[in-house]
Design a protein around this motif. Sequence first.
Motif, PDB file in Angstrom:
ATOM      1  N   GLN A   1      93.933  73.628  25.380  1.00  0.00           N
ATOM      2  CA  GLN A   1      92.648  73.014  25.706  1.00  0.00           C
ATOM      3  C   GLN A   1      92.438  73.094  27.212  1.00  0.00           C
ATOM      4  OE1 GLN A   1      90.665  70.584  23.540  1.00  0.00           O
ATOM      5  NE2 GLN A   1      91.541  71.730  21.845  1.00  0.00           N
ATOM      6  N   ARG A   2      91.983  74.229  27.680  1.00  0.00           N
ATOM      7  CA  ARG A   2      91.885  74.496  29.120  1.00  0.00           C
ATOM      8  C   ARG A   2      90.960  73.549  29.868  1.00  0.00           C
ATOM      9  NH1 ARG A   2      94.212  79.358  30.483  1.00  0.00           N
ATOM     10  NH2 ARG A   2      94.600  80.753  28.751  1.00  0.00           N
ATOM     11  N   ASP A   3      89.977  72.980  29.204  1.00  0.00           N
ATOM     12  CA  ASP A   3      89.016  72.108  29.883  1.00  0.00           C
ATOM     13  C   ASP A   3      89.272  70.632  29.649  1.00  0.00           C
ATOM     14  OD1 ASP A   3      87.729  74.351  30.823  1.00  0.00           O
ATOM     15  OD2 ASP A   3      86.362  74.465  29.126  1.00  0.00           O
ATOM     16  N   SER A   4      90.301  70.289  28.892  1.00  0.00           N
ATOM     17  CA  SER A   4      90.531  68.902  28.517  1.00  0.00           C
ATOM     18  C   SER A   4      91.246  68.132  29.633  1.00  0.00           C
ATOM     19  CB  SER A   4      91.363  68.844  27.239  1.00  0.00           C
ATOM     20  OG  SER A   4      91.689  67.511  26.941  1.00  0.00           O
ATOM     21  N   VAL A   5      90.576  67.105  30.125  1.00  0.00           N
ATOM     22  CA  VAL A   5      91.187  66.218  31.106  1.00  0.00           C
ATOM     23  C   VAL A   5      92.238  65.347  30.427  1.00  0.00           C
ATOM     24  CG1 VAL A   5      90.730  64.367  32.767  1.00  0.00           C
ATOM     25  CG2 VAL A   5      89.111  66.226  32.513  1.00  0.00           C
ATOM     26  N   ASP A   6      91.984  64.972  29.175  1.00  0.00           N
ATOM     27  CA  ASP A   6      92.934  64.142  28.437  1.00  0.00           C
ATOM     28  C   ASP A   6      94.266  64.852  28.234  1.00  0.00           C
ATOM     29  OD1 ASP A   6      91.125  62.084  28.228  1.00  0.00           O
ATOM     30  OD2 ASP A   6      90.401  62.703  26.258  1.00  0.00           O
ATOM     31  N   ALA A   7      94.217  66.128  27.874  1.00  0.00           N
ATOM     32  CA  ALA A   7      95.446  66.873  27.602  1.00  0.00           C
ATOM     33  C   ALA A   7      96.303  66.986  28.860  1.00  0.00           C
ATOM     34  CB  ALA A   7      95.113  68.255  27.051  1.00  0.00           C
ATOM     35  N   ILE A   8      95.707  67.358  29.954  1.00  0.00           N
ATOM     36  CA  ILE A   8      96.481  67.521  31.191  1.00  0.00           C
ATOM     37  C   ILE A   8      96.910  66.158  31.731  1.00  0.00           C
ATOM     38  CG2 ILE A   8      94.565  67.576  32.839  1.00  0.00           C
ATOM     39  CD1 ILE A   8      97.435  70.051  32.968  1.00  0.00           C
TER      40      ILE A   8
ATOM     41  N   PRO B   1     109.412  66.383  39.802  1.00  0.00           N
ATOM     42  CA  PRO B   1     108.422  65.890  40.777  1.00  0.00           C
ATOM     43  C   PRO B   1     107.530  67.002  41.339  1.00  0.00           C
ATOM     44  CG  PRO B   1     110.538  64.880  41.184  1.00  0.00           C
ATOM     45  CD  PRO B   1     110.762  65.935  40.151  1.00  0.00           C
ATOM     46  N   PHE B   2     108.094  68.194  41.541  1.00  0.00           N
ATOM     47  CA  PHE B   2     107.287  69.311  42.016  1.00  0.00           C
ATOM     48  C   PHE B   2     106.295  69.750  40.932  1.00  0.00           C
ATOM     49  CE2 PHE B   2     111.286  69.620  44.398  1.00  0.00           C
ATOM     50  CZ  PHE B   2     110.781  69.467  45.679  1.00  0.00           C
ATOM     51  N   SER B   3     106.757  69.768  39.698  1.00  0.00           N
ATOM     52  CA  SER B   3     105.871  70.100  38.580  1.00  0.00           C
ATOM     53  C   SER B   3     104.736  69.086  38.489  1.00  0.00           C
ATOM     54  CB  SER B   3     106.648  70.128  37.266  1.00  0.00           C
ATOM     55  OG  SER B   3     107.620  71.137  37.286  1.00  0.00           O
ATOM     56  N   CYS B   4     105.054  67.812  38.720  1.00  0.00           N
ATOM     57  CA  CYS B   4     104.017  66.775  38.684  1.00  0.00           C
ATOM     58  C   CYS B   4     102.947  67.025  39.747  1.00  0.00           C
ATOM     59  CB  CYS B   4     104.636  65.394  38.883  1.00  0.00           C
ATOM     60  SG  CYS B   4     105.528  64.797  37.451  1.00  0.00           S
ATOM     61  N   CYS B   5     103.360  67.471  40.923  1.00  0.00           N
ATOM     62  CA  CYS B   5     102.382  67.774  41.981  1.00  0.00           C
ATOM     63  C   CYS B   5     101.444  68.888  41.548  1.00  0.00           C
ATOM     64  CB  CYS B   5     103.096  68.158  43.277  1.00  0.00           C
ATOM     65  SG  CYS B   5     103.972  66.799  44.047  1.00  0.00           S
ATOM     66  N   PHE B   6     101.989  69.953  40.970  1.00  0.00           N
ATOM     67  CA  PHE B   6     101.157  71.062  40.514  1.00  0.00           C
ATOM     68  C   PHE B   6     100.267  70.659  39.334  1.00  0.00           C
ATOM     69  CE2 PHE B   6     104.793  73.577  42.346  1.00  0.00           C
ATOM     70  CZ  PHE B   6     104.093  74.030  43.451  1.00  0.00           C
ATOM     71  N   VAL B   7     100.799  69.886  38.413  1.00  0.00           N
ATOM     72  CA  VAL B   7     100.010  69.447  37.262  1.00  0.00           C
ATOM     73  C   VAL B   7      98.928  68.474  37.712  1.00  0.00           C
ATOM     74  CG1 VAL B   7     100.117  68.192  35.066  1.00  0.00           C
ATOM     75  CG2 VAL B   7     101.848  69.893  35.596  1.00  0.00           C
ATOM     76  N   TYR B   8      99.209  67.634  38.696  1.00  0.00           N
ATOM     77  CA  TYR B   8      98.193  66.728  39.227  1.00  0.00           C
ATOM     78  C   TYR B   8      97.050  67.515  39.855  1.00  0.00           C
ATOM     79  CZ  TYR B   8      95.908  63.049  41.875  1.00  0.00           C
ATOM     80  OH  TYR B   8      94.971  62.187  42.384  1.00  0.00           O
TER      81      TYR B   8
ATOM     82  N   GLU C   1      91.463  69.577  39.244  1.00  0.00           N
ATOM     83  CA  GLU C   1      90.569  70.727  39.060  1.00  0.00           C
ATOM     84  C   GLU C   1      89.779  70.617  37.761  1.00  0.00           C
ATOM     85  OE1 GLU C   1      93.157  74.082  39.248  1.00  0.00           O
ATOM     86  OE2 GLU C   1      93.366  73.977  41.428  1.00  0.00           O
ATOM     87  N   ARG C   2      90.347  69.981  36.755  1.00  0.00           N
ATOM     88  CA  ARG C   2      89.660  69.815  35.469  1.00  0.00           C
ATOM     89  C   ARG C   2      88.695  68.644  35.477  1.00  0.00           C
ATOM     90  NH1 ARG C   2      93.927  71.115  30.575  1.00  0.00           N
ATOM     91  NH2 ARG C   2      94.725  73.051  31.420  1.00  0.00           N
ATOM     92  N   GLY C   3      88.605  67.942  36.587  1.00  0.00           N
ATOM     93  CA  GLY C   3      87.638  66.862  36.702  1.00  0.00           C
ATOM     94  C   GLY C   3      88.217  65.475  36.548  1.00  0.00           C
ATOM     95  N   GLY C   4      89.530  65.348  36.621  1.00  0.00           N
ATOM     96  CA  GLY C   4      90.162  64.039  36.513  1.00  0.00           C
ATOM     97  C   GLY C   4      89.899  63.191  37.738  1.00  0.00           C
TER      98      GLY C   4
ATOM     99  N   LEU D   1     102.953  68.248  24.573  1.00  0.00           N
ATOM    100  CA  LEU D   1     101.719  67.855  25.249  1.00  0.00           C
ATOM    101  C   LEU D   1     101.281  68.924  26.244  1.00  0.00           C
ATOM    102  CD1 LEU D   1     102.313  64.046  25.915  1.00  0.00           C
ATOM    103  CD2 LEU D   1     100.714  65.080  24.291  1.00  0.00           C
ATOM    104  N   GLY D   2     102.250  69.579  26.871  1.00  0.00           N
ATOM    105  CA  GLY D   2     101.937  70.676  27.778  1.00  0.00           C
ATOM    106  C   GLY D   2     101.323  71.865  27.051  1.00  0.00           C
TER     107      GLY D   2
END
Length: 159
Positions: free
Chosen positions: A47-54, A100-107, A112-115, A40-41
């Motif tokens: 898909q750099r602009d996909s909110v669903d993917a991230i 958990p740190f990765s989750c913070c960065f991914v969040y 940034e992608r509009g989520g 999924l990552g």
Amino acid sequence: MELPAVNLKVILLGHWLLTTWGCIVFSGSYAWANFTILALGVWAVAQRDSVDAIGMFLGGLLATIFLDIVYISIFYPRAGLTDTGRFGAGMAILSLLLKPFSCCFVYQMYRERGGEILIRTGFLGPSQDRSAYQTIDSAEAPVDPFASPEDKGQTARGY
């Protein structure tokens, strides 16, 4: 406080490496869960602009935190652990501690992608404005988005 920007590819590479090493000791569902989320990552990178993917990647990371805790606590070998086994178990635990740190960065990337904001302040806080949505019991006939401009006027006649 603004988190520093971390490349998604670095997060993926780090967790892939730790998961691969963790599979020395833990296999089966540990490997399936973690490598599925890493896939999924890869989708989120492609898909750099996909909110669903991230969003799916973030949700998967959160789920694997719980799954890794359960899996490591149940299947950790208590006796006869070799140096290689200790290394593999240590890498699986390190991956769990870094998630958990990765989750913070991914969040942050998700936002940034509009989520939408996932964490609300207050259980009965303000909800989204849904005034632009069409109600289910609306008398208007829905317009087919795939119809040509000439056909859009014919939807009411059943064509």
